[in-house]
Motif scaffolding. Structure first.
Motif, PDB file in Angstrom:
ATOM      1  N   GLN A 230     -39.169  17.501 -16.329  1.00 41.66           N
ATOM      2  CA  GLN A 230     -40.549  17.920 -16.932  1.00 41.66           C
ATOM      3  C   GLN A 230     -39.420  18.746 -18.204  1.00 41.66           C
ATOM      4  OE1 GLN A 230     -41.820  17.351 -14.130  1.00 41.66           O
ATOM      5  NE2 GLN A 230     -42.210  14.970 -14.573  1.00 41.66           N
ATOM      6  N   GLY A 231     -38.597  19.880 -17.969  1.00 39.67           N
ATOM      7  CA  GLY A 231     -38.153  20.712 -19.071  1.00 39.67           C
ATOM      8  C   GLY A 231     -38.464  21.775 -18.828  1.00 39.67           C
ATOM      9  N   GLN A 232     -39.722  22.073 -17.285  1.00 43.44           N
ATOM     10  CA  GLN A 232     -39.675  23.428 -17.575  1.00 43.44           C
ATOM     11  C   GLN A 232     -38.685  24.171 -16.745  1.00 43.44           C
ATOM     12  OE1 GLN A 232     -43.977  24.311 -16.107  1.00 43.44           O
ATOM     13  NE2 GLN A 232     -43.320  25.088 -14.350  1.00 43.44           N
TER      14      GLN A 232
ATOM     15  N   PRO B  16     -38.765  18.957 -29.087  1.00 43.28           N
ATOM     16  CA  PRO B  16     -38.766  20.916 -29.044  1.00 43.28           C
ATOM     17  C   PRO B  16     -39.856  21.864 -29.023  1.00 43.28           C
ATOM     18  CG  PRO B  16     -36.824  20.464 -30.809  1.00 43.28           C
ATOM     19  CD  PRO B  16     -38.291  19.193 -29.703  1.00 43.28           C
ATOM     20  N   LEU B  17     -41.009  21.246 -29.410  1.00 39.35           N
ATOM     21  CA  LEU B  17     -42.380  22.182 -29.544  1.00 39.35           C
ATOM     22  C   LEU B  17     -43.149  22.041 -28.287  1.00 39.35           C
ATOM     23  CD1 LEU B  17     -44.465  24.173 -30.557  1.00 39.35           C
ATOM     24  CD2 LEU B  17     -45.845  21.678 -31.913  1.00 39.35           C
ATOM     25  N   THR B  18     -42.762  20.310 -27.825  1.00 45.29           N
ATOM     26  CA  THR B  18     -43.440  20.389 -26.327  1.00 45.29           C
ATOM     27  C   THR B  18     -43.076  21.183 -24.928  1.00 45.29           C
ATOM     28  OG1 THR B  18     -44.037  18.342 -27.421  1.00 45.29           O
ATOM     29  CG2 THR B  18     -44.046  18.359 -25.124  1.00 45.29           C
ATOM     30  N   ILE B  19     -41.336  21.514 -24.790  1.00 47.63           N
ATOM     31  CA  ILE B  19     -40.852  21.709 -23.799  1.00 47.63           C
ATOM     32  C   ILE B  19     -41.075  23.558 -24.846  1.00 47.63           C
ATOM     33  CG2 ILE B  19     -38.360  22.160 -23.232  1.00 47.63           C
ATOM     34  CD1 ILE B  19     -39.396  20.056 -22.580  1.00 47.63           C
ATOM     35  N   ARG B  20     -41.732  23.788 -25.960  1.00 44.60           N
ATOM     36  CA  ARG B  20     -41.870  25.693 -26.035  1.00 44.60           C
ATOM     37  C   ARG B  20     -42.814  26.150 -25.349  1.00 44.60           C
ATOM     38  NH1 ARG B  20     -37.817  24.703 -30.586  1.00 44.60           N
ATOM     39  NH2 ARG B  20     -36.088  26.958 -30.419  1.00 44.60           N
ATOM     40  N   LYS B  21     -43.733  24.829 -25.521  1.00 40.05           N
ATOM     41  CA  LYS B  21     -45.259  24.996 -25.500  1.00 40.05           C
ATOM     42  C   LYS B  21     -45.513  25.184 -23.830  1.00 40.05           C
ATOM     43  CE  LYS B  21     -48.405  22.884 -27.426  1.00 40.05           C
ATOM     44  NZ  LYS B  21     -48.749  21.841 -28.133  1.00 40.05           N
ATOM     45  N   LEU B  22     -44.794  24.001 -22.648  1.00 40.66           N
ATOM     46  CA  LEU B  22     -44.704  23.551 -21.041  1.00 40.66           C
ATOM     47  C   LEU B  22     -43.993  25.640 -20.882  1.00 40.66           C
ATOM     48  CD1 LEU B  22     -44.555  21.792 -19.087  1.00 40.66           C
ATOM     49  CD2 LEU B  22     -42.307  21.853 -19.459  1.00 40.66           C
TER      50      LEU B  22
END
Length: 810
Positions: A314-316, A399-405
């Protein structure tokens, strides 16, 4: 106590007027002075030209002017030095070399390595070899050009990675470890790696380096200097003159900008002026011409960064191996702490379960690089922000989704995601809420959809969008610097003079400190006069740096004001036979009862207290609590608190030329309970634009022989007014600081600088759109049009190669 009659007056005040209570803690007062957009205390002087800087001072009779004889090579040995023609030049009073000095020769601010002049080894182009004093500045500069210097030239070392490979370091490397990185990497679905070059930055303050030294009695010296650290200048001048510190007084009213360039590196010019003044018995002024200033003084450290990061599907982030290499130049200067801060901020706002962070301090034959707004923090943040974009392209997410994650404390799987790689807890984290608020206010997702559609129909121009957060630690990482003092005098007419250890460089520190004292004593800011920072008023001061000017000096001034308030309260309580708790200070008056006549003016109380022999002068002191750091275990709490912010930047690039424009910026920044919103907004706007310049247009260029080629405004481009985004929305996230800072405010000097990373990330986003967001471009900084075009061409080539490999029609 001797009975003194206080005059009785009707207040004439409406019941709705805000009143400061008498609580001596001073933290819960509804503000009558604070939180108001008061103008800068020198604003009129700045715009009218009447604000006095060192170069504006009326020069004493027979004042001499100094100029530097500097090296014309970057590495080697001086084999011959002939200053005969210099000494015989018209107007020359004296010439000085290092051999004449009887005091300290090395003026390194923390560690040795900074000779005030050299007569043998040369370590950077422009190094000071000798200094000349003449009757005019022009005569001194002409004379300096007549020096004959011959060298044995060596090949300069200019690459920090090469320096690390050769183990040429100005200070030992440092490592932070958290968890078990091997376990984290083993569990990863993807492992990403990348390298990144982060450019330096010229301070380009409006007022250059300047000092004026006036010799006094008994070996004493009064030094006027443009310095962020008057106490260090005092110490260094005393050491080179070989006199006690009490013989040296340093006066600093204001700087025309500093940004860190005058924290440690102002000392050399003050020392040289003082040495010449002591030798000649005459006042000496030293003001570096702009080109000399750019060549001879340090910059923001260029960095060479690297990451190796393991993520899940998921990118975490599961594990991160990060390396930051600071190009320190030829000496330690402040580089040990600067690289430490880069390491402290290599996580930025993101939780790293398993991490190794290595920091190296590389030697190069360049001028010794030094403090600059953010003090290494921006360079450290860059590598993890690159990783966020790269992760997003890898897993096919925004990228925002990954940053928030990956934010601290946001995982449903692990709610205890609050420990940094240096083992400090991230408490009171407001970033998730701030990012959500900014998403809505900036219409991020609607704009993202619209930009995707626009890019699909636009083969030449491409738009990019990015939201990046900032988590910046507030405190000096050198613990003993987290202290401050202040001195307040109340005069019998009720006017108040404040002196504190902080320096004013245009950031509004004196304005805020004046407001704090006014609020504490319940008077108007107009009766407060904040005077020049002087070492004979407040001794042993820390530099004005690390965004802590108001935190430290404002708190010290508040404590001095509270001491005076307590004295006045005790005096009045005894005179009126009332409880101290009943006494209130507000709106220039002092109240002790419920009737309209139970009050007097602040000035009348002060006059009565003077007659009653109450001291109207007090010192204040403050030291930051809670902070500590154990370097041997790389763990502790180096920061009192974190300041947060987030920015959304939108850009458009021309894929044929690499040219681009920043179209819109939206900022939400955490200022705690703002002492002065106007000044805070100015700091946020100015910091962002300066950061944008660092990441886009400000390019330091060295020749392979070690000469700085970008040595003037003609070859070095700072942002101009035309570079300001046409849509520039700045909002303050005003939530009281959970820590007991002065009136629960937060530092706002450095953190906004890093909001400009959003512009760089948006440029990468626009370039990535050429691959339908499948590839993450390499884009070193500064991201000049040339580098943007190179990145565009690389993406286009990769896509073409991919199409050919897949047998697609190109």
């Amino acid at each position: 106590m001797r009975n003194v009659t206080l005059p009785e007056h009707n207040t004439g005040l409406a019941e709705t007027g805000p009143l400061a209570n008498s609580g001596l803690a001073g933290q819960d007062i509804v503000s009558a002075v604070l939180g108001k957009p008061s103008p800068h205390e020198s604003a009129i002087g700045h715009v009218s030209g009447s604000a006095r800087y060192v170069d504006d001072m009326i020069e004493p009779a027979n004042c001499l002017h100094a100029a530097v004889i500097r090296s014309s090579i970057a590495a080697g040995q001086i084999t011959r030095l002939d200053l005969t023609a210099v000494s015989n030049s018209p107007g020359v009073a004296t010439v000085m070399t290092v051999e004449e000095l009887t005091g300290h020769v090395d003026i390194g601010p923390v560690f040795p390595g900074d000779p005030i002049m050299t007569s043998s080894e040369v370590k950077f182009f422009g190094q000071c070899i000798a200094v000349v004093a003449a009757t005019t500045e022009l005569a001194a500069r002409r004379a300096a050009q007549r020096a004959i210097v011959e060298y044995e030239t060596h090949t300069p070392l200019l690459d920090p990675r090469e320096a690390l490979a050769q183990a040429r370091l100005v200070r030992p490397s440092h490592r932070m470890i958290k968890g078990n990185i091997a376990d984290g990497m083993a569990a990863a679905a993807h492992i990403l790696e990348a390298e990144q070059a982060v450019g330096g930055q010229e301070h380009f303050y409006l007022e250059g380096q300047v000092s004026l030294a006036l010799p006094g009695e008994d070996g004493g010296m009064l030094v006027y200097t443009s310095s962020q650290h008057p106490s260090e200048v005092q110490k260094l001048v005393a050491e080179v003159l070989d006199v006690p510190l009490n013989r040296i007084t340093v006066d600093m009213r204001r700087m025309g900008g500093g940004f860190g360039g005058k924290e440690s590196q102002a000392g050399q010019w003050a020392c040289l002026a003082a040495l010449l003044a002591a030798k000649t018995g005459r006042a000496v002024k030293m003001r570096l011409p702009r080109q000399d200033d750019m060549v001879m003084t340090g910059k923001r450290h260029p960095f060479a960064n690297r990451y190796r990061i393991g993520i899940d599907s998921q990118g975490q982030i599961l594990a991160a191996d990060i390396e930051v290499i600071g190009n320190c130049g030829n000496s330690p200067d402040l580089s040990d702490a600067i690289v430490d801060r880069a390491m402290f901020h290599a996580d930025n706002s993101y939780y790293l379960p398993h991490a190794v962070i290595d920091g190296h301090r590389a030697f190069t034959h360049q001028v010794s690089h030094t403090a600059y707004r953010g003090f290494g923090g921006p360079q450290g943040m860059m590598i993890i922000e690159r990783a966020m974009d790269d992760i997003a392209r890898t897993v096919g997410q925004d990228p925002l989704t990954i940053r928030k994650l990956n934010l601290y404390g946001t995982s449903t799987h692990n709610p205890d995601r609050t420990v940094t790689p240096y083992h400090q807890q991230v408490e009171h984290n407001s970033l998730p809420e701030m990012i959500e608020q900014l998403e809505h206010s900036s219409d991020y997702w609607a704009r993202r959809t619209e930009i995707h559609q626009w890019n699909q129909a636009s083969p030449i121009l491409r738009r990019g969008l990015a939201l990046t957060p900032v988590k910046f630690g507030i405190s000096f990482t050198l613990q003993h610097l987290n202290q401050a003092g202040a001195l307040i005098h109340i005069y019998t007419d009720g006017s108040i003079q404040v002196n504190h250890g902080g320096t004013e460089m245009g950031q509004g520190l004196h304005t805020k400190v004046g407001q704090i004292v006014a609020q504490t004593l319940g008077v108007s800011s107009e009766v407060i006069q904040v005077t020049a920072t002087r070492t004979d008023k407040v001794p042993n001061t820390s530099p004005t740096a690390a965004s802590s000017g108001t935190d430290l000096n404002g708190k010290a001034a508040q404590n001095a004001a509270l001491t005076l308030k307590q004295r006045l309260t005790g005096f009045l309580a005894a005179e009126k036979s009332v409880a101290e708790e009943a006494i209130r200070f507000a709106d220039g008056r002092v109240f002790w009862g419920e009737t309209d006549t139970d009050n007097t003016s602040f000035a009348e109380l002060v006059q009565a207290a003077y007659v009653g022999r109450i001291s109207l002068s007090a010192t204040g002191y403050y030291r930051t609590p809670k902070i500590h750091y154990d370097r041997s275990s790389a763990s502790g709490r180096p920061f009192f608190y974190f300041a947060n912010g987030a920015a959304v930047a939108e850009v458009v690039i021309d894929t044929l030329t690499g040219e681009y424009k920043v179209c819109r910026v939206d900022i939400l920044h955490d200022v705690g309970r703002s002492i002065n919103p106007a000044i805070d907004r100015g700091q946020i706007e100015g910091g962002f634009i300066q950061g944008m310049g660092w990441l886009t247009t400000e390019e330091l260029v060295w020749h392979n022989d070690g000469r700085l080629l970008s040595n003037s405004p003609a070859t070095y481009k700072i942002p101009a007014i035309g570079d300001t985004p046409p849509v520039f929305n700045v909002s303050l996230y005003e939530q009281a600081n959970n820590e007991a800072t002065v009136y629960n405010s937060k530092a706002v000097g450095e953190p906004p600088f890093m909001l400009a990373i959003s512009v760089w990330s948006a440029l990468r986003d626009a370039i990535s759109s050429l691959s339908n967001y499948q590839l993450s471009p390499d884009l070193d900084t500064p991201a000049t049009p040339e580098r943007v075009l190179k990145a565009v061409m690389a993406i286009q080539t990769d896509m073409l190669d991919k199409a050919v490999a897949n047998g697609e029609d190109c």
